[in-house]
Design an enzyme around this catalytic site. Structure first.
Site, PDB file in Angstrom:
ATOM      1  N   HIS A   1       0.808  -1.210   0.000  1.00 51.27           N
ATOM      2  CA  HIS A   1       0.000   0.000   0.000  1.00 51.27           C
ATOM      3  C   HIS A   1       0.848   1.269   0.000  1.00 51.27           C
ATOM      4  CE1 HIS A   1      -3.269  -2.833   0.509  1.00 51.27           C
ATOM      5  NE2 HIS A   1      -2.657  -3.311   1.572  1.00 51.27           N
TER       6      HIS A   1
ATOM      7  N   GLU B   1      -1.832   0.330   7.898  1.00 51.96           N
ATOM      8  CA  GLU B   1      -1.040  -0.752   7.313  1.00 51.96           C
ATOM      9  C   GLU B   1       0.129  -0.199   6.509  1.00 51.96           C
ATOM     10  OE1 GLU B   1      -1.575  -4.644   4.360  1.00 51.96           O
ATOM     11  OE2 GLU B   1      -3.300  -3.340   4.780  1.00 51.96           O
TER      12      GLU B   1
ATOM     13  N   HIS C   1       2.658  -7.146   4.461  1.00 53.64           N
ATOM     14  CA  HIS C   1       1.297  -6.664   4.690  1.00 53.64           C
ATOM     15  C   HIS C   1       0.834  -6.999   6.102  1.00 53.64           C
ATOM     16  CE1 HIS C   1       0.222  -5.551   0.507  1.00 53.64           C
ATOM     17  NE2 HIS C   1       1.180  -6.418   0.230  1.00 53.64           N
TER      18      HIS C   1
ATOM     19  N   GLU D   1       1.283 -11.779   5.441  1.00 54.10           N
ATOM     20  CA  GLU D   1       0.349 -11.028   6.281  1.00 54.10           C
ATOM     21  C   GLU D   1       0.819 -11.261   7.715  1.00 54.10           C
ATOM     22  OE1 GLU D   1      -1.974  -9.090   5.238  1.00 54.10           O
ATOM     23  OE2 GLU D   1      -2.579  -9.760   3.233  1.00 54.10           O
TER      24      GLU D   1
END
Length: 316
Positions: free
Chosen positions: A105, A142, A198, A280
């Site tokens: 992101h 995030e 992430h 993640e």
């Protein structure tokens, strides 16, 4: 990132002035460094609300040292502005190795909805260029988490002689880059390994980390067949050491407790021509996981785990 949502994603050296300024700097720098070290030693603020237990995975490896880099430091050349720009690599066991770190992101994505919602071709289908990512309930995003992790991991890799490239850093680029570009940066660098970092967006009570592996794709510009095997090897080592260093359990909501998920709908994996995985690191919307993700000392352990997994893969 949300498991259901669309997929993510030089410093110029100046000469010092002579005379009194040098004297002033000499007096100020030690104090500033001491304050920074103390701040990071306590985890950059905050403390975890709950401990976690370790489970499966077993592999032996020597631990490496783990100094901390400030999340705000922009010590990596921007590979977006200069696809061949990289931090200066030194000598060490990873000398000659190139690692691309993809911090998921971007803090600027919220201000660029038109740009990040543009459709791009990921081989199997068309998908949004990028996504905003998630945040903890306290507002820790995030995008901030992934960039901090990228800096910490990059420092550890560079100390062992590796060349490190980031897909984004600081406010460059102001949004994105698109998932297609993130894959391209790793490909053009001929990376020996690439990792996209992430944190997930799931329900309260959903806990744990999982590593996302590329599935077999041969469609359009995507052909993962040459990287599926080495990527699985990379992913297994990353998961093993991440678990050992952090104690974060494998996900209890995807992967059936294995800590692994294989996907063919992520452009960052589909379009990669180098060994690559996503991780993640935990669920930002769960109170226990979010407390750990927001804690600087835990993030350093997480970076150490990623470093050891990548180094183990490169030295295999």
């Amino acid at each position: 990132m949300s498991y259901l949502d669309p997929e993510f994603e030089s410093r110029e050296r100046r000469s010092a002035r002579r005379g009194p300024l040098l004297v002033a700097l000499a007096a100020l720098v030690p104090g500033a460094l001491l304050g920074w070290v103390v701040y990071e030693a306590v985890g950059g603020g905050g403390s975890p609300r709950a401990g976690v237990s370790a489970s499966a995975f077993s592999r032996t490896s020597a631990a490496a040292s783990s100094p901390v880099r400030s999340a705000s430091a922009t010590l990596f050349a921007s590979p977006v502005a200069d696809a061949k720009g990289a931090a200066v690599a030194g000598s060490g066991p990873l000398a000659g190795k190139v690692i691309v770190i993809d911090p998921g992101h971007n803090q600027g994505n919220f201000q660029h909805p038109t740009e990040i919602n543009r459709q791009v071709d990921i081989g199997t289908n068309w998908k949004e260029c990028d996504a905003t990512g998630t945040s903890t309930k306290a507002g820790y995003t995030e995008a901030d988490f992934t960039l901090d992790m990228a800096h910490r991991l990059g420092t550890l890799l560079e100390q062992q002689g590796a060349t490190v490239k980031l897909t984004r850093d600081g406010d460059t680029p102001p949004w994105g880059p698109c998932v297609t570009e993130r894959a391209q940066i790793g490909n053009e660098a001929h990376a020996d390994a690439a990792i996209s970092i992430h944190a997930d967006d799931s329900a309260e009570g959903d806990r744990g980390f999982h590593v996302i592996l590329p599935g077999t794709v041969h469609a359009g510009a995507a052909d993962t067949r040459p990287i599926v095997g080495p990527s699985r090897d990379l992913g297994a080592r990353v998961a093993d050491f991440f678990l050992r260093e952090t104690g974060e359990p494998p996900s209890n909501y995807v992967g059936e407790g294995t800590g692994f998920v294989t996907r063919t709908d992520l452009g960052g994996l589909n379009l990669s021509t180098v060994p690559k995985v996503f991780i993640e690191c935990g669920n930002m919307r769960d109170s226990k996981d979010s407390a750990l993700l927001a804690y600087g000392a835990w993030r350093q352990k997480a970076a150490q785990g990623l470093f050891e997994g990548i180094a183990d893969f490169l030295n295999r």
